[in-house]
Design an enzyme around this catalytic site. Structure first.
Site, PDB file in Angstrom:
ATOM      1  N   TRP A 184     126.468  97.782   7.282  1.00 23.03           N
ATOM      2  CA  TRP A 184     125.285  96.986   6.929  1.00 23.03           C
ATOM      3  C   TRP A 184     125.410  96.534   5.468  1.00 23.03           C
ATOM      4  O   TRP A 184     125.806  97.315   4.604  1.00 23.03           O
ATOM      5  CB  TRP A 184     124.007  97.834   7.123  1.00 23.03           C
ATOM      6  CG  TRP A 184     122.782  97.127   6.617  1.00 23.03           C
ATOM      7  CD1 TRP A 184     122.101  96.133   7.248  1.00 23.03           C
ATOM      8  CD2 TRP A 184     122.136  97.333   5.367  1.00 23.03           C
ATOM      9  NE1 TRP A 184     121.069  95.703   6.468  1.00 23.03           N
ATOM     10  CE2 TRP A 184     121.065  96.422   5.298  1.00 23.03           C
ATOM     11  CE3 TRP A 184     122.367  98.186   4.278  1.00 23.03           C
ATOM     12  CZ2 TRP A 184     120.210  96.347   4.206  1.00 23.03           C
ATOM     13  CZ3 TRP A 184     121.520  98.108   3.193  1.00 23.03           C
ATOM     14  CH2 TRP A 184     120.446  97.199   3.156  1.00 23.03           C
TER      15      TRP A 184
ATOM     16  N   ASP B 202     108.728  85.470   7.510  1.00 20.63           N
ATOM     17  CA  ASP B 202     109.541  86.564   8.051  1.00 20.63           C
ATOM     18  C   ASP B 202     108.646  87.655   8.638  1.00 20.63           C
ATOM     19  O   ASP B 202     107.473  87.433   8.979  1.00 20.63           O
ATOM     20  CB  ASP B 202     110.482  87.087   6.944  1.00 20.63           C
ATOM     21  CG  ASP B 202     111.794  87.623   7.482  1.00 20.63           C
ATOM     22  OD1 ASP B 202     111.800  88.780   7.949  1.00 20.63           O
ATOM     23  OD2 ASP B 202     112.805  86.897   7.449  1.00 20.63           O
TER      24      ASP B 202
ATOM     25  N   LYS C 261     113.799  82.737  13.578  1.00 19.07           N
ATOM     26  CA  LYS C 261     114.799  83.731  13.172  1.00 19.07           C
ATOM     27  C   LYS C 261     114.698  84.871  14.176  1.00 19.07           C
ATOM     28  O   LYS C 261     113.663  85.532  14.260  1.00 19.07           O
ATOM     29  CB  LYS C 261     114.503  84.207  11.746  1.00 19.07           C
ATOM     30  CG  LYS C 261     115.476  85.273  11.238  1.00 19.07           C
ATOM     31  CD  LYS C 261     115.182  85.568   9.766  1.00 19.07           C
ATOM     32  CE  LYS C 261     115.958  86.747   9.236  1.00 19.07           C
ATOM     33  NZ  LYS C 261     115.573  87.076   7.856  1.00 19.07           N
TER      34      LYS C 261
ATOM     35  N   ASP D  17     115.717  88.326  15.156  1.00 24.77           N
ATOM     36  CA  ASP D  17     116.281  89.508  14.498  1.00 24.77           C
ATOM     37  C   ASP D  17     116.498  90.641  15.502  1.00 24.77           C
ATOM     38  O   ASP D  17     115.927  90.642  16.607  1.00 24.77           O
ATOM     39  CB  ASP D  17     115.302  89.954  13.398  1.00 24.77           C
ATOM     40  CG  ASP D  17     115.980  90.698  12.259  1.00 24.77           C
ATOM     41  OD1 ASP D  17     117.150  91.083  12.408  1.00 24.77           O
ATOM     42  OD2 ASP D  17     115.309  90.915  11.226  1.00 24.77           O
TER      43      ASP D  17
ATOM     44  N   ASP E 154     122.413  91.059   5.011  1.00 21.91           N
ATOM     45  CA  ASP E 154     121.211  91.353   4.230  1.00 21.91           C
ATOM     46  C   ASP E 154     121.548  91.458   2.746  1.00 21.91           C
ATOM     47  O   ASP E 154     120.643  91.579   1.924  1.00 21.91           O
ATOM     48  CB  ASP E 154     120.562  92.654   4.708  1.00 21.91           C
ATOM     49  CG  ASP E 154     119.571  92.388   5.830  1.00 21.91           C
ATOM     50  OD1 ASP E 154     119.224  91.213   6.057  1.00 21.91           O
ATOM     51  OD2 ASP E 154     119.142  93.357   6.491  1.00 21.91           O
TER      52      ASP E 154
END
Ligand code: DGJ
Length: 728
Positions: A201, A367, A477, A479, A549
């Protein structure tokens, strides 16, 4: 591009512009691999050049009728489990009587125009019949009624071969598949190196390169997603092959779940294989049923990694990505995540949007945190109803206000998940992946919905569609913030539990197919805690993905450089964020953050009201520059000129489709005192043509730019430059 079969010599030949792929039939009917590489004759004389009877010590001969032949030493196309081949099989099946030995022999083949789509799976597509050709070779098991159809397709203009397999149960009893790979091929071991993309990540897809030595080396995912850790890609290359030189064989899997890819070498051969990971996989093939494997895309380059990547970029950008935004200009966006995290209300979002619209930014993305009672990551996933405390006018009210500023509006979802603290979980505790009487492991306080179930998929389509229909939403988006554990489904009996991970991916693809078809005007961006599912399977539905990220400009140079081995810039979401950077605390100049983000799908992810006047001016300039250059960056050819993995810098060059415009992005990461300038040599230009630097007005020949190169400073940390040239 063409495919032929030489009846006399029994040789199949698949030709792309610069490569040949040859297969043969051994005396006992095995489909053999003869050659893959630089163009050769379609049906060459093989004596003295090739043998399918390689001597092996301690290798049993499986059929007395064919003395001296052992599959332990045969170069094969689709090796099976259980007889004299001790390497990794492409196929392992168990029959109703518990036996597991399969011996595939040639039964027939057909060659036809066009390329088939793969039922329920994403795949490269062709436009017209004459743009592509396909070969299907049917192999039949000697001991059962199971057949395997190997599918090979080529498309005009691409040095790529698309491979998959369909396993058909023609008998009256069930067969269990324990392994059904997409591609496997054995070739002469000429001392390869293996390149792959690994990380974690916030540090995805760093380049690793190791020698292929005796033994079996595989990369894989067992996480239910293609993963941050290893990407479904590998390349075998000549020792020392670089960006411009050497033979490279790329293998990329159009799949988003558990995969395996490896190279198994001994004295004389290397087996390269790729497909769904056999780990915990068991598919029950009913009588009359068939199983379609995902597609592996093999790319050959005799001009190093650069050419391999450009083939993948063009192929995936134009023959895998779909929908309006495959070609249409995409908006420059601003996302509120790093600006506010969960702590926002309508006013805060509108303040960001207002500033953004003044800077020319075209899309405001809201978001995580707009639904249920989602003020942190410990609740509400699954409850896709607006939080009116934060957004009194609802999504529609906010979208209208954003639209009134002249901007489009976009929204975040994480539809594959459920929070234990949610109405959905309280109503349907059995809708998540779980195993009866075992604990349900949480990650980020959430569980994974069981997308192997149709009712769960229908719920997701319904809930997301309701929101998308309720307001003017131009962007989504999508996710996905955890990997699978306790991979079981309440709807399947014990015998079928080994199908859950693959059924999940098929369910996901069906959901994405429906939503992207129903909302063709929406730009979808895939995301999985950044780049945890950055793979060709997702690109079929969504033309771009959030790369990582980690938004730090320096970290991004490594991540984007590695990602570009397979994926085009048009696929890599990249945003300018605040400093000190939220992930690593580094402070980099605004200009560098802008230029690093421009090498991907450009956008912002910060609170514009906290910027200085000078920085706001830079936002305006960057946004305008990106608008001007977007077409070159996303549709042009990309050349990697300087690797951060091999130096303290990075440089990327983009050449427009008509070859008339050139951009060069240069970065020096770590300064060194008293050091001469760095020479960066351009690539892909026409040597005898002249190019003008649009800023300085200097004119250079292509030969000078490519052979002498340009000088760039490296005496300080975090230097960045963008040069643009026009061909005269
Ligand atoms: C992970 C994503 O990668 C981030 O960009 C952000 O959307 C968060 N999830 C929100 O929870």
């Amino acid at each position: 591009m063409h495919i032929k079969f030489d009846e006399k010599k029994k040789i199949f030949s698949i030709s792309t512009e610069h490569s040949s792929y040859l297969m043969g039939l051994s005396a006992d009917g095995i489909l053999t691999h003869i050659y893959y590489g630089k163009k050769v004759d379609e049906a060459p004389e093989l004596s003295g050049v090739y043998t399918d009877k390689i001597k092996k010590a301690f290798a049993p001969v499986y059929d007395k009728a064919f003395p001296g032949i052992t599959t332990a030493g045969t170069y094969q196309e689709y090796p099976t489990f259980g007889s004299t081949d001790y390497r990794t099989p492409a196929l392992k099946a168990e029959y109703a009587d518990g036996t597991k030995i399969t011996r595939l022999v040639y039964e027939g083949h057909r060659i036809y125009s066009g390329k088939p789509s793969l039922s329920g799976l994403p795949a490269v597509y062709a436009y017209s019949g004459d743009e592509a050709q396909t070969l299907e070779i049917t192999l039949k098991d000697k001991y059962s009624d199971m057949s395997v159809v190997l599918i090979y397709s080529v498309i005009k203009g691409f040095d790529a071969i698309m491979r998959s397999a369909e396993i058909v149960n023609g008998g009256a009893e069930r067969i269990k598949l324990y392994s059904a790979l997409s591609a496997s091929l054995d070739c002469y071991n000429s001392g390869f190196e293996l390149t792959y993309l690994s990380g974690t990540w916030a540090r995805e897809r760093h380049i690793k390169r190791i020698p292929v030595s005796f033994g079996n080396f595989a990369i894989d995912s067992k996480r239910g997603a293609s993963s941050h850790i290893l990407n479904p890609f590998m390349a075998l290359s000549d020792k020392g092959a670089d960006e411009r030189r050497g033979e490279v064989y790329g293998f990329s899997l159009v799949y988003s779940g558990n995969f395996t890819a490896g190279a198994e070498a001994d004295d004389d051969s290397v087996r390269m294989y790729m497909g769904i990971n056999p780990f915990d996989f068991c598919w029950v093939l009913e009588p009359g049923g068939s199983f379609q494997t995902p597609e592996a895309v093999l790319v050959y380059s005799d001009s190093g990694f650069g050419e391999m990547s450009r083939t993948y970029h063009r192929l995936y950008r134009t023959r895998l990505c779909r929908g309006k935004y495959r070609d249409a200009a995409r908006p420059v966006l601003i996302n509120n995540w790093e600006a506010t995290y969960f702590n926002f209300n309508e006013e805060k979002i509108l303040n960001i949007a207002k500033k953004a619209s003044e800077c020319g930014i075209e899309l405001m993305v809201l978001d995580d945190g707009w639904f249920g009672k989602r003020n942190s990551d410990n609740s509400s996933l699954g409850d896709w109803t607006v939080d009116y405390d934060k957004l009194p006018g609802g999504i529609d009210g906010l979208a209208k206000k954003v639209n009134a500023l002249g901007m489009k509006f976009g929204l975040w979802f994480e539809p594959e998940m459920v929070s234990p603290d949610s109405e959905l979980y309280r109503r349907h505790p059995d809708w998540c992946l779980h195993v009866k009487n075992r604990s349900r492991s949480e990650s980020r306080n959430q569980l994974v919905l069981d997308l192997s179930r149709k009712d769960v998929c229908d719920y997701i389509v319904g809930a997301v569609s309701d929101i998308l229909k309720s307001a003017d939403i131009s962007y989504v988006k999508w996710d996905m913030n955890r990997n699978m554990s306790e991979v079981g489904s309440a709807l399947l009996d014990g015998e079928h539990q080994g199908e859950v991970a693959h059924r999940y991916i098929l369910g996901l693809y069906s959901v994405l197919e429906k939503l992207t078809a129903d909302f063709p005007e929406i730009l979808f961006e895939s995301c999985s805690g950044g780049g945890g599912r950055f793979d060709p399977g997702m690109m079929y539905y969504m033309p771009q993905a959030w790369t990582s990220d980690d938004t730090d400009a320096v970290e991004r140079l490594y991540i984007q450089y590695g990602t570009s081995l397979v994926y085009a810039s048009s696929m890599m979401g990249a945003h300018v964020s605040a400093v000190p950077n939220h992930q690593v605390g580094r402070v980099t100049p605004f200009e560098m953050r802008g230029l690093a983000a421009m090498c991907g799908r450009f956008g912002y992810e910060l609170d514009l009201s906290k910027l200085t006047g000078d920085e706001i001016n830079q936002v305006k300039e960057q946004t305008a520059a990106y608008r001007k250059y977007e077409e070159i960056i996303h549709k042009g050819d990309m050349y990697r000129l300087l690797s951060p993995f091999e130096s303290d810098g990075a440089a990327f060059e983009f050449i427009s489709e008509d070859k008339s415009r050139v951009l060069l992005f240069y970065f020096n990461i770590k300064g060194t005192p008293c050091i001469p300038d760095r020479r960066v040599r351009l690539d892909g230009l026409e040597p005898e043509m002249y190019y003008r630097d649009t800023e300085s007005g200097r004119i250079y020949s292509g030969a000078v730019l490519m052979n002498m190169g340009l000088l760039f400073p490296r005496g300080a940390d975090n230097i960045s430059r963008l040069l643009s040239f026009e061909k005269l």
